[in-house]
Design a protein around this motif. Structure first.
Motif, PDB file in Angstrom:
ATOM      1  N   GLU A  11       0.857  -1.202   0.000  1.00 20.68           N
ATOM      2  CA  GLU A  11       0.000   0.000   0.000  1.00 20.68           C
ATOM      3  C   GLU A  11       0.886   1.242   0.000  1.00 20.68           C
ATOM      4  O   GLU A  11       1.713   1.422   0.890  1.00 20.68           O
ATOM      5  CB  GLU A  11      -0.893  -0.043   1.252  1.00 20.68           C
ATOM      6  N   ASP A  12       0.720   2.084  -1.009  1.00 19.35           N
ATOM      7  CA  ASP A  12       1.563   3.288  -1.101  1.00 19.35           C
ATOM      8  C   ASP A  12       0.980   4.467  -0.330  1.00 19.35           C
ATOM      9  O   ASP A  12       1.676   5.433  -0.046  1.00 19.35           O
ATOM     10  CB  ASP A  12       1.763   3.685  -2.569  1.00 19.35           C
ATOM     11  N   ASP A  35      -2.903  -3.413  -2.682  1.00 20.52           N
ATOM     12  CA  ASP A  35      -3.517  -2.224  -3.265  1.00 20.52           C
ATOM     13  C   ASP A  35      -3.325  -2.323  -4.776  1.00 20.52           C
ATOM     14  O   ASP A  35      -2.264  -2.726  -5.246  1.00 20.52           O
ATOM     15  CB  ASP A  35      -2.806  -0.986  -2.700  1.00 20.52           C
ATOM     16  N   ARG A  94      -3.675   0.253  -7.039  1.00 23.14           N
ATOM     17  CA  ARG A  94      -3.022   1.438  -7.632  1.00 23.14           C
ATOM     18  C   ARG A  94      -1.729   1.756  -6.880  1.00 23.14           C
ATOM     19  O   ARG A  94      -1.743   2.282  -5.783  1.00 23.14           O
ATOM     20  CB  ARG A  94      -3.945   2.646  -7.581  1.00 23.14           C
ATOM     21  N   LEU A  95      -0.654   1.416  -7.540  1.00 27.34           N
ATOM     22  CA  LEU A  95       0.672   1.661  -6.967  1.00 27.34           C
ATOM     23  C   LEU A  95       1.501   2.397  -8.001  1.00 27.34           C
ATOM     24  O   LEU A  95       1.328   2.177  -9.203  1.00 27.34           O
ATOM     25  CB  LEU A  95       1.363   0.325  -6.640  1.00 27.34           C
TER      26      LEU A  95
HETATM   27 MN    MN Z   1      -2.439   3.250  -3.971  1.00 27.34          MN
END
Ligand code: MN
Length: 140
Positions: free
Chosen positions: A8-9, A54, A56-57
Motif C-alpha cells: 500500500e503506497d 492495493d 493502484r501503486l
Molecule cells: Mn495506492
C-alpha cells in the motif's frame, strides 16, 4: 506469529489497516511495503501467509505485481487479496485474472475485511500441516 504483507503506497490507508489489525486483535503481524518491487522481495524473504494488495501503486501496479508473484515458484502459493480505494469498472475481473483470490473495494464495511482475515487465519491453524494455503476457501 503469521506474517501478512500489505502492499500500500498510501500512508493513511496503511494506518487504517494497521488499526484494524490492532483493534480487532487479528492474530498476525502486519508488514507494510509501498511498492510492487518491495512486495516481491519481501514476499520471498518473509514468506507471508497472505498478501493484501492495493491495486493502484506507482511503478509496477498491483495487478502486475500479483501476476509476477503468481508466476514465481517461490511466491505463487501465497494468497493475494486485492484491496482498492478507487474501484474502476472491470477492476474485480482484472484482479481475479491476475490471480487475486479475493477482492475488496472501498467503501467496504471494515468489519467485513476483519472478519474475513480472522476466518482465513482460523482456517490456516486448522490446516497447519498443509503448505498450500491457496487451496483454502473462505466464505468472504
Ligand atoms: Mn495506492
Amino acid at each position: 506469529m503469521s506474517i501478512i504483507l500489505l502492499v500500500e503506497d498510501n500512508t493513511s490507508n496503511a494506518s487504517l489497516l494497521e488499526d484494524v489489525f490492532s483493534f480487532d486483535h487479528i492474530p498476525a503481524q502486519l508488514v507494510t511495503v509501498t511498492s510492487g518491487e518491495q512486495a516481491q522481495r519481501l514476499a520471498i524473504l518473509l514468506d507471508p501467509v497472505l498478501i493484501l494488495m492495493d491495486l493502484r501503486l506507482p511503478g509496477i501496479d498491483g495487478l502486475e505485481t500479483t501476476e509476477m508473484l503468481k508466476h514465481n515458484p517461490l511466491t505463487k502459493n501465497i494468497p493475494v487479496w486485492a484491496i482498492t480505494a478507487y474501484a474502476m469498472p472491470g477492476d474485480e475481473e482484472r484482479a481475479r485474472e491476475a490471480g487475486c483470490e479475493e477482492y475488496f473495494a472501498k467503501p467496504f464495511p471494515i468489519r467485513t475485511l476483519a472478519d474475513c482475515l480472522k476466518e482465513f487465519l482460523r482456517g490456516l491453524r486448522k490446516t497447519e500441516s498443509r503448505t498450500d494455503a491457496s487451496t483454502q476457501s473462505t466464505n468472504c
